[in-house]
Design a protein around this motif. Structure first.
Motif, PDB file in Angstrom:
ATOM      1  N   ALA A 151       0.961  -1.001  -0.285  1.00 12.44           N
ATOM      2  CA  ALA A 151       0.093  -0.418  -0.156  1.00 12.44           C
ATOM      3  C   ALA A 151       1.274   1.174  -0.168  1.00 12.44           C
ATOM      4  N   LYS A 152       1.710   1.626   0.610  1.00 16.66           N
ATOM      5  CA  LYS A 152       3.007   2.427   0.806  1.00 16.66           C
ATOM      6  C   LYS A 152       2.996   3.009  -0.288  1.00 16.66           C
ATOM      7  N   THR A 153       3.987   1.760  -1.954  1.00 15.38           N
ATOM      8  CA  THR A 153       4.548   1.843  -1.925  1.00 15.38           C
ATOM      9  C   THR A 153       4.320   2.121  -3.394  1.00 15.38           C
ATOM     10  N   LEU A 154       2.818   1.787  -3.516  1.00  9.95           N
ATOM     11  CA  LEU A 154       1.705   2.189  -4.608  1.00  9.95           C
ATOM     12  C   LEU A 154       1.384   4.035  -4.072  1.00  9.95           C
ATOM     13  N   ASN A 155       0.966   4.215  -3.067  1.00 11.92           N
ATOM     14  CA  ASN A 155       1.221   5.609  -2.634  1.00 11.92           C
ATOM     15  C   ASN A 155       1.734   6.391  -2.829  1.00 11.92           C
ATOM     16  N   GLN A 156       3.378   5.834  -3.222  1.00  9.91           N
ATOM     17  CA  GLN A 156       4.686   6.466  -3.120  1.00  9.91           C
ATOM     18  C   GLN A 156       4.751   6.845  -4.785  1.00  9.91           C
ATOM     19  N   ALA A 157       4.742   5.595  -5.531  1.00  7.14           N
ATOM     20  CA  ALA A 157       4.194   5.501  -6.998  1.00  7.14           C
ATOM     21  C   ALA A 157       3.040   6.789  -7.500  1.00  7.14           C
ATOM     22  N   TYR A 158       2.399   6.489  -6.827  1.00  8.37           N
ATOM     23  CA  TYR A 158       1.484   7.891  -6.822  1.00  8.37           C
ATOM     24  C   TYR A 158       2.185   8.770  -7.276  1.00  8.37           C
ATOM     25  N   ASP A 159       2.744   9.368  -6.042  1.00  8.53           N
ATOM     26  CA  ASP A 159       2.679  10.779  -5.739  1.00  8.53           C
ATOM     27  C   ASP A 159       3.856  11.026  -6.876  1.00  8.53           C
ATOM     28  N   VAL A 160       5.261  10.098  -7.666  1.00 11.33           N
ATOM     29  CA  VAL A 160       5.642  10.072  -8.622  1.00 11.33           C
ATOM     30  C   VAL A 160       5.331  10.380  -9.548  1.00 11.33           C
ATOM     31  N   GLY A 161       4.938   9.441 -10.084  1.00 12.55           N
ATOM     32  CA  GLY A 161       4.379   9.328 -11.473  1.00 12.55           C
ATOM     33  C   GLY A 161       2.856  10.200 -11.946  1.00 12.55           C
ATOM     34  N   VAL A 162       2.685  10.492 -10.820  1.00 15.59           N
ATOM     35  CA  VAL A 162       1.448  11.553 -11.340  1.00 15.59           C
ATOM     36  C   VAL A 162       2.246  12.795 -12.181  1.00 15.59           C
ATOM     37  N   THR A 163       2.743  14.131 -11.739  1.00 18.74           N
ATOM     38  CA  THR A 163       3.669  14.471 -12.038  1.00 18.74           C
ATOM     39  C   THR A 163       4.337  14.252 -13.680  1.00 18.74           C
ATOM     40  N   GLN A 164       4.725  13.504 -13.711  1.00 19.62           N
ATOM     41  CA  GLN A 164       5.087  12.748 -15.250  1.00 19.62           C
ATOM     42  C   GLN A 164       3.775  12.801 -16.428  1.00 19.62           C
ATOM     43  N   LEU A 165       2.481  12.730 -16.009  1.00 22.01           N
ATOM     44  CA  LEU A 165       1.907  12.482 -17.012  1.00 22.01           C
ATOM     45  C   LEU A 165       1.658  13.378 -17.636  1.00 22.01           C
ATOM     46  N   ARG A 166       0.978  13.200 -18.777  1.00 23.43           N
ATOM     47  CA  ARG A 166       0.012  14.023 -19.810  1.00 23.43           C
ATOM     48  C   ARG A 166      -1.060  14.867 -19.541  1.00 23.43           C
ATOM     49  N   PRO A 167      -0.675  16.253 -19.612  1.00 25.19           N
ATOM     50  CA  PRO A 167      -1.793  17.537 -18.980  1.00 25.19           C
ATOM     51  C   PRO A 167      -3.210  16.013 -19.143  1.00 25.19           C
ATOM     52  N   ALA A 168      -3.418  16.329 -19.865  1.00 23.60           N
ATOM     53  CA  ALA A 168      -4.773  15.729 -20.164  1.00 23.60           C
ATOM     54  C   ALA A 168      -4.985  14.342 -19.192  1.00 23.60           C
ATOM     55  N   GLU A 169      -4.262  13.293 -19.237  1.00 18.10           N
ATOM     56  CA  GLU A 169      -4.398  12.733 -18.554  1.00 18.10           C
ATOM     57  C   GLU A 169      -4.196  12.948 -16.837  1.00 18.10           C
ATOM     58  N   GLN A 228      -8.605   4.200 -15.568  1.00 14.29           N
ATOM     59  CA  GLN A 228      -8.041   3.142 -15.184  1.00 14.29           C
ATOM     60  C   GLN A 228      -6.146   3.117 -15.351  1.00 14.29           C
ATOM     61  N   ALA A 229      -6.453   3.476 -17.148  1.00 16.92           N
ATOM     62  CA  ALA A 229      -5.364   3.310 -17.774  1.00 16.92           C
ATOM     63  C   ALA A 229      -4.387   4.484 -17.484  1.00 16.92           C
ATOM     64  N   ALA A 230      -4.934   5.856 -16.849  1.00 13.45           N
ATOM     65  CA  ALA A 230      -3.789   6.858 -16.531  1.00 13.45           C
ATOM     66  C   ALA A 230      -2.982   5.886 -15.206  1.00 13.45           C
ATOM     67  N   THR A 231      -3.947   5.861 -14.389  1.00 13.41           N
ATOM     68  CA  THR A 231      -3.490   4.728 -13.365  1.00 13.41           C
ATOM     69  C   THR A 231      -2.464   4.392 -13.528  1.00 13.41           C
ATOM     70  N   ARG A 232      -2.265   2.940 -14.320  1.00 10.27           N
ATOM     71  CA  ARG A 232      -1.290   2.238 -14.256  1.00 10.27           C
ATOM     72  C   ARG A 232      -0.983   2.752 -14.950  1.00 10.27           C
ATOM     73  N   LYS A 233       0.082   3.965 -16.025  1.00  6.19           N
ATOM     74  CA  LYS A 233       0.812   4.668 -16.673  1.00  6.19           C
ATOM     75  C   LYS A 233       1.504   5.737 -15.501  1.00  6.19           C
ATOM     76  N   ALA A 234       1.035   6.014 -14.009  1.00  3.22           N
ATOM     77  CA  ALA A 234       1.127   6.792 -13.099  1.00  3.22           C
ATOM     78  C   ALA A 234       2.056   5.826 -12.478  1.00  3.22           C
ATOM     79  N   MET A 235       1.828   4.193 -12.020  1.00  2.47           N
ATOM     80  CA  MET A 235       2.310   3.387 -11.483  1.00  2.47           C
ATOM     81  C   MET A 235       3.450   3.460 -12.011  1.00  2.47           C
ATOM     82  N   ARG A 236       3.690   2.928 -13.490  1.00  2.05           N
ATOM     83  CA  ARG A 236       4.709   2.471 -14.403  1.00  2.05           C
ATOM     84  C   ARG A 236       5.795   3.519 -13.861  1.00  2.05           C
ATOM     85  N   LEU A 237       5.042   4.892 -14.467  1.00  4.21           N
ATOM     86  CA  LEU A 237       6.554   6.402 -14.353  1.00  4.21           C
ATOM     87  C   LEU A 237       6.612   6.167 -13.458  1.00  4.21           C
ATOM     88  N   GLY A 238       6.212   5.807 -12.212  1.00  8.20           N
ATOM     89  CA  GLY A 238       6.793   6.265 -10.327  1.00  8.20           C
ATOM     90  C   GLY A 238       7.351   5.438  -9.822  1.00  8.20           C
TER      91      GLY A 238
END
Length: 258
Positions: free
Chosen positions: A95-113, A166-176
Motif C-alpha cells: 500500500a505504501k509503495t503504491l501511494n509513493q509511486a502515484y505521487d511520483v508518477g502523476v507528476t509525469q503524466l500528460r496534462p490530459a491524463e 484506470q489506464a492513467a492510473t497504470r501509467k502513473a504507477m509504471r512511471l513512479g
C-alpha cells in the motif's frame, strides 16, 4: 490536499493471506482470476463492460513487468528487515509503495491524463458524505471504507471514462516505479504563480458561503483537515479547473502533490 489513498478494491477485496513468501508476481498476478475477487467486484456494482474493465485493469496492473519489478525492489528489503508477520508487512509495504509511486508518477503524466485523474478523484470527494469526507481529509478513514466509497463512485462512470482513468492510473504507477524515478517538482516561481491564480478565486468563493467568518477563521488557524476541509478542497478544485491550459495543469500538479 488531493493526495490519493491508493488502496482500492483491487487489494482490499483479495485475501492475500500466507502468500508473502511466494513473491510479488505470484501474489498479485492472479488476483484478477480469483473467483472471490471477481464476485466482490460484482457485489460493488461492477457488471457488464465495467466489470470487464476492472478485471482487465487488475490484470494489466499486476502483470506489467515494470510495475511488478518496481514493487519487488521496494518491498523485498522491508520483508527481510522486518521482525513482524510477513503477510502483514507485505500488505502494508505494498500500500505504501503504491501511494509513493502515484505521487511520483502523476507528476509525469500528460496534462490530459492528469486532468482526468483529478476530475475523477475530486468527483469522489464531492460525492461522498460530509462525515466521510472529513475523515478522509484528516487521515482517519480506513482503507476498507475508502475502497467502498471510491468504487461506489467509479461504478457510476461511463465505461470510456472508467477505462481512461484506470489506464492513467497504470501509467502513473509504471512511471513512479521506474528505477531512479523522481517527481517533477514545481519551481518556487511556478508555486507562486499557482497561488496567485487560485487563492483569490478561493477567497471569493469563501466570501459567498453561508458562514464565511467561520471559514476564514478555520483557514487562518490552519484547520484545513477539519470541519471545512471538504469545502476548501472543492473550492481549490473549482479554482484550478477554471484556469486555462498551462496554468491549469500547474495548479493540478500543485494540488495533487501537496
Amino acid at each position: 490536499m488531493f493526495k490519493r489513498l491508493f488502496v482500492t478494491a483491487l487489494l482490499l477485496l483479495h485475501p492475500l493471506g500466507a502468500h508473502a513468501q511466494a513473491g510479488v508476481s505470484d501474489v498479485l498476478g492472479s488476483i484478477h482470476l480469483d473467483p472471490a475477487f471477481r464476485q466482490a467486484l460484482r457485489d460493488r456494482g461492477f457488471t457488464g463492460e465495467r466489470f470487464d474493465i476492472m478485471v482487465n485493469h487488475t490484470r494489466s496492473l499486476f502483470t506489467d513487468q515494470e510495475i511488478i519489478s518496481g514493487l519487488a525492489r521496494r518491498i523485498a528489503a522491508q520483508l527481510e528487515a522486518s521482525e513482524y508477520d510477513p503477510d502483514t508487512v507485505f500488505f502494508l509495504e505494498l500500500a505504501k509503495t503504491l501511494n509513493q509511486a502515484y505521487d511520483v508518477g502523476v507528476t509525469q503524466l500528460r496534462p490530459a491524463e492528469r486532468q482526468l485523474m483529478f476530475q475523477v478523484d475530486t468527483g469522489v470527494i464531492r460525492a461522498i458524505p460530509a462525515r466521510d469526507c472529513r475523515r478522509m481529509m484528516s487521515g482517519r478513514m480506513s482503507g476498507e471504507r475508502w475502497g467502498a466509497l471510491n468504487d461506489a463512485y467509479l461504478v457510476q462512470l461511463s465505461p470510456n471514462v472508467l477505462d481512461g482513468y484506470q489506464a492513467a492510473t497504470r501509467k502513473a504507477m509504471r512511471l513512479g516505479l521506474a528505477p531512479n524515478a523522481s517527481p517533477r517538482r514545481l519551481t518556487a516561481q511556478e508555486i507562486r504563480s499557482v497561488e496567485e491564480a487560485i487563492l483569490p478565486k478561493s477567497d471569493t468563493m469563501i466570501s459567498q458561503q453561508k458562514d464565511p467568518r467561520a471559514m476564514y477563521d478555520a483557514w487562518r488557524n490552519g484547520d484545513t483537515s477539519g470541519r471545512y476541509a471538504c469545502a476548501f478542497s472543492q473550492m481549490f478544485a473549482a479554482a484550478a479547473m477554471s484556469l486555462q491550459d498551462g496554468r491549469r495543469d500547474l495548479a493540478l500538479r500543485y494540488l495533487m502533490t501537496n
